[in-house]
Design a protein around this motif. Structure first.
Motif, PDB file in Angstrom:
ATOM      1  N   ASN A  65      12.331  -0.338   0.207  1.00  0.00           N
ATOM      2  CA  ASN A  65      12.083   0.494  -0.967  1.00  0.00           C
ATOM      3  C   ASN A  65      10.718   1.172  -0.822  1.00  0.00           C
ATOM      4  O   ASN A  65       9.706   0.491  -0.664  1.00  0.00           O
ATOM      5  N   TYR A  66      10.694   2.501  -0.889  1.00  0.00           N
ATOM      6  CA  TYR A  66       9.444   3.232  -0.673  1.00  0.00           C
ATOM      7  C   TYR A  66       8.383   2.911  -1.726  1.00  0.00           C
ATOM      8  O   TYR A  66       7.204   2.743  -1.403  1.00  0.00           O
ATOM      9  N   ALA A  67       8.774   2.804  -2.995  1.00  0.00           N
ATOM     10  CA  ALA A  67       7.806   2.499  -4.058  1.00  0.00           C
ATOM     11  C   ALA A  67       7.167   1.127  -3.828  1.00  0.00           C
ATOM     12  O   ALA A  67       5.960   0.949  -4.011  1.00  0.00           O
ATOM     13  N   GLU A  68       7.963   0.164  -3.391  1.00  0.00           N
ATOM     14  CA  GLU A  68       7.438  -1.173  -3.084  1.00  0.00           C
ATOM     15  C   GLU A  68       6.474  -1.107  -1.894  1.00  0.00           C
ATOM     16  O   GLU A  68       5.431  -1.761  -1.884  1.00  0.00           O
ATOM     17  N   CYS A  69       6.807  -0.297  -0.917  1.00  0.00           N
ATOM     18  CA  CYS A  69       5.946  -0.094   0.251  1.00  0.00           C
ATOM     19  C   CYS A  69       4.572   0.416  -0.174  1.00  0.00           C
ATOM     20  O   CYS A  69       3.543  -0.096   0.271  1.00  0.00           O
ATOM     21  N   GLU A  70       4.548   1.405  -1.038  1.00  0.00           N
ATOM     22  CA  GLU A  70       3.288   1.993  -1.503  1.00  0.00           C
ATOM     23  C   GLU A  70       2.439   0.974  -2.275  1.00  0.00           C
ATOM     24  O   GLU A  70       1.222   0.934  -2.115  1.00  0.00           O
TER      25      GLU A  70
END
Length: 132
Positions: A65-70
């Protein structure tokens, strides 16, 4: 960023637990998104405990998940010490978004013996390994 973990900590100990806001990912009960990133600007982080969804030599520590990555990247930048909670079955598993490499962390807590190749790479990056 894990409300479930924050609740468990408050049950067993008497610390102050601060939790960021944001959108809850129902797959792993983590909080992420723009509100979470904005919340992090107000926190000083002494010790960060982070769990990846996968790790590969080429991709590093990854999530799907990109948001979790950020959020994980932002936490790592702010933390004085980064502790990666590593499950053996996540090694050699790569997901789309990399949030860290071995050089970004200080300690790995593993749920068993890790491969010699992984240990060698971790020690080269000055990462302490603890097995539980």
């Amino acid at each position: 960023s894990g409300p479930n973990i924050a609740l468990e900590i408050t049950k067993n100990h008497n610390p102050t637990v601060n939790l960021i806001g944001g959108t809850i990912n129902s797959d792993n009960c983590s909080v992420a998104g723009p509100v979470a990133l904005a919340s992090l600007k107000h926190f000083n982080i002494d010790m960060a405990f982070i769990a990846p969804s996968g790790y590969s030599l080429n991709g590093g520590f990854t999530v799907g998940n990109y948001a979790e990555c950020e959020v994980k990247r932002a936490i790592i930048k702010k933390a004085n010490m980064v502790i990666m909670l590593m499950e053996q079955e996540k090694i050699n598993k790569s997901l789309p978004f990399t949030f860290a490499t071995l050089k970004d962390i200080d300690v790995i807590i593993a749920n068993g013996e890790l491969s010699k190749e992984f240990k060698k790479m971790a020690l080269k990056a000055n990462v302490e390994i603890l097995n539980v």
